[in-house]
Design a protein around this motif. Structure first.
Motif, PDB file in Angstrom:
ATOM      1  N   ASN A  74       8.442  -3.413-112.642  1.00 27.37           N
ATOM      2  CA  ASN A  74       7.144  -3.725-112.041  1.00 27.37           C
ATOM      3  C   ASN A  74       7.126  -3.245-110.594  1.00 27.37           C
ATOM      4  N   THR A  75       6.096  -2.511-110.226  1.00 29.00           N
ATOM      5  CA  THR A  75       6.057  -2.008-108.849  1.00 29.00           C
ATOM      6  C   THR A  75       5.538  -3.083-107.903  1.00 29.00           C
ATOM      7  N   ALA A  76       6.432  -3.544-107.047  1.00 28.23           N
ATOM      8  CA  ALA A  76       6.048  -4.450-105.951  1.00 28.23           C
ATOM      9  C   ALA A  76       5.959  -3.577-104.693  1.00 28.23           C
TER      10      ALA A  76
ATOM     11  N   GLU B  57      -6.355  -8.992-108.906  1.00 31.37           N
ATOM     12  CA  GLU B  57      -6.580  -8.580-110.304  1.00 31.37           C
ATOM     13  C   GLU B  57      -5.840  -7.299-110.647  1.00 31.37           C
ATOM     14  N   VAL B  58      -6.003  -6.303-109.779  1.00 32.35           N
ATOM     15  CA  VAL B  58      -5.431  -4.989-110.113  1.00 32.35           C
ATOM     16  C   VAL B  58      -3.915  -4.965-109.869  1.00 32.35           C
ATOM     17  N   ASN B  59      -3.449  -5.651-108.835  1.00 28.08           N
ATOM     18  CA  ASN B  59      -2.021  -5.554-108.494  1.00 28.08           C
ATOM     19  C   ASN B  59      -1.162  -6.624-109.154  1.00 28.08           C
TER      20      ASN B  59
ATOM     21  N   ALA C 214      -0.166   6.637-114.144  1.00 31.26           N
ATOM     22  CA  ALA C 214       0.620   7.867-114.331  1.00 31.26           C
ATOM     23  C   ALA C 214      -0.098   9.119-113.846  1.00 31.26           C
ATOM     24  N   GLY C 215      -1.355   8.951-113.416  1.00 29.96           N
ATOM     25  CA  GLY C 215      -2.114  10.134-113.011  1.00 29.96           C
ATOM     26  C   GLY C 215      -1.845  10.594-111.589  1.00 29.96           C
ATOM     27  N   SER C 216      -1.124   9.792-110.811  1.00 34.20           N
ATOM     28  CA  SER C 216      -1.010  10.112-109.383  1.00 34.20           C
ATOM     29  C   SER C 216       0.276   9.523-108.801  1.00 34.20           C
ATOM     30  N   GLY C 217       0.683  10.039-107.672  1.00 32.36           N
ATOM     31  CA  GLY C 217       1.718   9.433-106.832  1.00 32.36           C
ATOM     32  C   GLY C 217       3.010   9.073-107.544  1.00 32.36           C
ATOM     33  N   ILE C 218       3.427   7.829-107.362  1.00 29.06           N
ATOM     34  CA  ILE C 218       4.711   7.356-107.892  1.00 29.06           C
ATOM     35  C   ILE C 218       4.719   7.404-109.424  1.00 29.06           C
ATOM     36  N   GLY C 219       3.589   7.019-110.042  1.00 28.70           N
ATOM     37  CA  GLY C 219       3.515   7.029-111.510  1.00 28.70           C
ATOM     38  C   GLY C 219       3.660   8.428-112.075  1.00 28.70           C
TER      39      GLY C 219
ATOM     40  N   SER D 291      -3.975  -9.461 -98.543  1.00 31.26           N
ATOM     41  CA  SER D 291      -4.171  -9.569-100.003  1.00 31.26           C
ATOM     42  C   SER D 291      -3.135  -8.728-100.733  1.00 31.26           C
ATOM     43  N   TYR D 292      -2.814  -7.563-100.160  1.00 34.51           N
ATOM     44  CA  TYR D 292      -1.825  -6.672-100.775  1.00 34.51           C
ATOM     45  C   TYR D 292      -0.432  -7.322-100.757  1.00 34.51           C
ATOM     46  N   THR D 293      -0.049  -7.840 -99.587  1.00 33.85           N
ATOM     47  CA  THR D 293       1.284  -8.457 -99.461  1.00 33.85           C
ATOM     48  C   THR D 293       1.423  -9.635-100.421  1.00 33.85           C
TER      49      THR D 293
ATOM     50  N   ARG E 205      -9.839 -11.096-104.381  1.00 34.70           N
ATOM     51  CA  ARG E 205      -9.715 -11.265-105.842  1.00 34.70           C
ATOM     52  C   ARG E 205      -9.478  -9.935-106.541  1.00 34.70           C
ATOM     53  N   ARG E 206     -10.139  -8.894-106.062  1.00 38.49           N
ATOM     54  CA  ARG E 206      -9.981  -7.579-106.722  1.00 38.49           C
ATOM     55  C   ARG E 206      -8.533  -7.085-106.582  1.00 38.49           C
ATOM     56  N   VAL E 207      -7.979  -7.255-105.387  1.00 37.78           N
ATOM     57  CA  VAL E 207      -6.591  -6.808-105.184  1.00 37.78           C
ATOM     58  C   VAL E 207      -5.641  -7.622-106.065  1.00 37.78           C
TER      59      VAL E 207
ATOM     60  N   VAL F  42      -5.884  -1.633-116.205  1.00 41.87           N
ATOM     61  CA  VAL F  42      -4.778  -2.581-116.399  1.00 41.87           C
ATOM     62  C   VAL F  42      -5.142  -4.019-116.025  1.00 41.87           C
ATOM     63  N   ALA F  43      -6.303  -4.186-115.397  1.00 38.20           N
ATOM     64  CA  ALA F  43      -6.750  -5.547-115.082  1.00 38.20           C
ATOM     65  C   ALA F  43      -7.558  -6.153-116.230  1.00 38.20           C
ATOM     66  N   ASN F  44      -7.740  -5.380-117.300  1.00 42.60           N
ATOM     67  CA  ASN F  44      -8.554  -5.828-118.433  1.00 42.60           C
ATOM     68  C   ASN F  44      -7.630  -6.097-119.639  1.00 42.60           C
TER      69      ASN F  44
ATOM     70  N   VAL G  71      -0.793   6.114-118.793  1.00 41.61           N
ATOM     71  CA  VAL G  71      -1.964   5.240-118.746  1.00 41.61           C
ATOM     72  C   VAL G  71      -2.609   5.359-117.369  1.00 41.61           C
ATOM     73  N   ASP G  72      -3.917   5.514-117.344  1.00 37.74           N
ATOM     74  CA  ASP G  72      -4.618   5.524-116.057  1.00 37.74           C
ATOM     75  C   ASP G  72      -6.102   5.251-116.307  1.00 37.74           C
ATOM     76  N   LEU G  73      -6.738   4.741-115.268  1.00 33.69           N
ATOM     77  CA  LEU G  73      -8.182   4.529-115.287  1.00 33.69           C
ATOM     78  C   LEU G  73      -8.893   5.855-115.058  1.00 33.69           C
TER      79      LEU G  73
ATOM     80  N   GLY H 176       9.455   1.492 -99.990  1.00 37.96           N
ATOM     81  CA  GLY H 176       8.900   1.557 -98.636  1.00 37.96           C
ATOM     82  C   GLY H 176       7.677   2.459 -98.684  1.00 37.96           C
ATOM     83  N   PRO H 177       7.155   2.880 -97.527  1.00 44.06           N
ATOM     84  CA  PRO H 177       5.986   3.772 -97.537  1.00 44.06           C
ATOM     85  C   PRO H 177       6.311   5.115 -98.211  1.00 44.06           C
ATOM     86  N   VAL H 178       5.447   5.509 -99.130  1.00 45.19           N
ATOM     87  CA  VAL H 178       5.664   6.739 -99.911  1.00 45.19           C
ATOM     88  C   VAL H 178       4.475   7.655 -99.691  1.00 45.19           C
ATOM     89  N   ASP H 179       4.749   8.926 -99.507  1.00 43.16           N
ATOM     90  CA  ASP H 179       3.686   9.894 -99.240  1.00 43.16           C
ATOM     91  C   ASP H 179       2.933  10.211-100.536  1.00 43.16           C
ATOM     92  N   THR H 180       1.924   9.391-100.833  1.00 40.03           N
ATOM     93  CA  THR H 180       1.097   9.558-102.039  1.00 40.03           C
ATOM     94  C   THR H 180      -0.370   9.465-101.620  1.00 40.03           C
ATOM     95  N   PRO H 181      -1.299   9.788-102.522  1.00 36.45           N
ATOM     96  CA  PRO H 181      -2.723   9.665-102.183  1.00 36.45           C
ATOM     97  C   PRO H 181      -3.093   8.271-101.680  1.00 36.45           C
TER      98      PRO H 181
END
Ligand code: NAD
Length: 249
Positions: A136-138, A109-111, A14-19, A152-154, A105-107, A59-61, A36-38, A184-189
């Motif tokens: 859920n954001t896909a 875990e987080v996604n 929620a600290g940035s972009g779409i959230g 890994s993202y896809t 693995r990191r991607v 959110v991965a924990n 919620v944010d890290l 689709g592509p969104v203009d976020t950080p």
């Protein structure tokens, strides 16, 4: 009466972009916000702006995820909307030929694991209430792959989409709707950072967007607010594309 009046919404990332744009939109529509944010600074700022509650969590924990829903419930007495949105983009070129196992693995875990954890731990609250909306954001890449090498993202977003469909079907009779948001592509950080490293990548991506520009985060937030609301009462297990026409081209 506003569309999300007094609904309790837990929004990850929620600290940035779409959230952030969605937290603002939900608040405008009357919801109580659990941001919620890290990133402690960005998350606390968002919650402060919206008169909501900030919970710092990774959110991965699993312990963090359990605690964030417990805190939300203890504070507000219900959890009506879960927007499982936090995510990361791979750091470097993410061709399958170059991606190492640790980065992969990191991607995941987080996604992906994060969405599993968030759904697993919010569903018991929603079942007790007999209602709830999970979004859920896909990504559009989950339905069509990516021309810009993001294996890994896809794969992680494909998992989010499949999991959302399955949960949507499984919990439909319990009054809980689960949908996958596919922007689709969104203009976020997140996107700006990617394109700052590789400006040509932005151009390559842009040519695939029939509308001819990237989305504003507020345009995605409008779709999320719709999915969260009773206006979407017959929509579940869907892949909800907000992609400027990419997947139709
Ligand atoms: P962003 O980088 O602007 O915001 C992401 C937020 O998530 C940040 O505040 C970050 O601190 C937080 N975050 C990251 N890892 C976290 C973790 N482990 N625990 C808690 N919080 C964490 O990104 P965005 O563009 O708003 O992306 C939001 C979601 O939308 C992501 O899932 C992303 O994959 C997806 N998405 C983005 C685009 C796009 O083009 N921007 C397109 C499709 C899908």
């Amino acid at each position: 009466m506003q569309r999300l009046q007094d609904r309790v919404a837990v929004i990850t990332g929620a600290g940035s972009g779409i959230g952030l744009a969605t937290a603002r939109r939900f608040a405008q529509e009357g919801a109580k916000i659990v941001a919620v944010d890290l990133d402690e600074v960005a998350g606390a700022k968002a919650a402060g702006e919206l008169g909501g509650l900030f919970v710092k969590a990774d959110v991965a924990n699993e312990d963090d995820v359990v605690r964030m829903y417990q805190t939300a419930f203890d504070t507000f007495g219900s959890i009506d909307i879960a927007f499982n949105n936090a995510g990361i983009s791979p750091p470097d070129d993410d061709s399958i030929l170059d991606t190492g196992i640790d980065a992969w693995r990191r991607v995941q875990e987080v996604n992906l694991t994060s969405v599993y954890l968030c759904c697993k731990h919010v569903l018991p609250y929603m079942r007790r209430q007999g209602k709830g909306s999970i979004i859920n954001t896909a990504s559009f890449v989950a339905v069509m792959g990516s021309a810009t090498s993001q294996i890994s993202y896809t794969a992680s977003k494909g998992g989010v989409l499949a999991m959302s469909r399955e949960l949507g079907v499984q919990f439909a009779r319990e009054g809980i709707r689960v949908n996958a948001l596919c922007p689709g592509p969104v203009d976020t950080p997140l996107l700006q950072e990617l394109f700052a490293k590789d400006p040509e990548r932005a151009q390559r991506r842009l040519v695939h967007v029939p509308i001819g520009r990237f989305a504003r985060a507020e345009e995605i937030a409008a779709a999320v607010a719709f999915l969260a609301s009773d206006d979407a009462s017959f929509i579940t297990a869907s892949e909800f594309l907000v992609d400027g026409g990419i997947s139709g081209a």
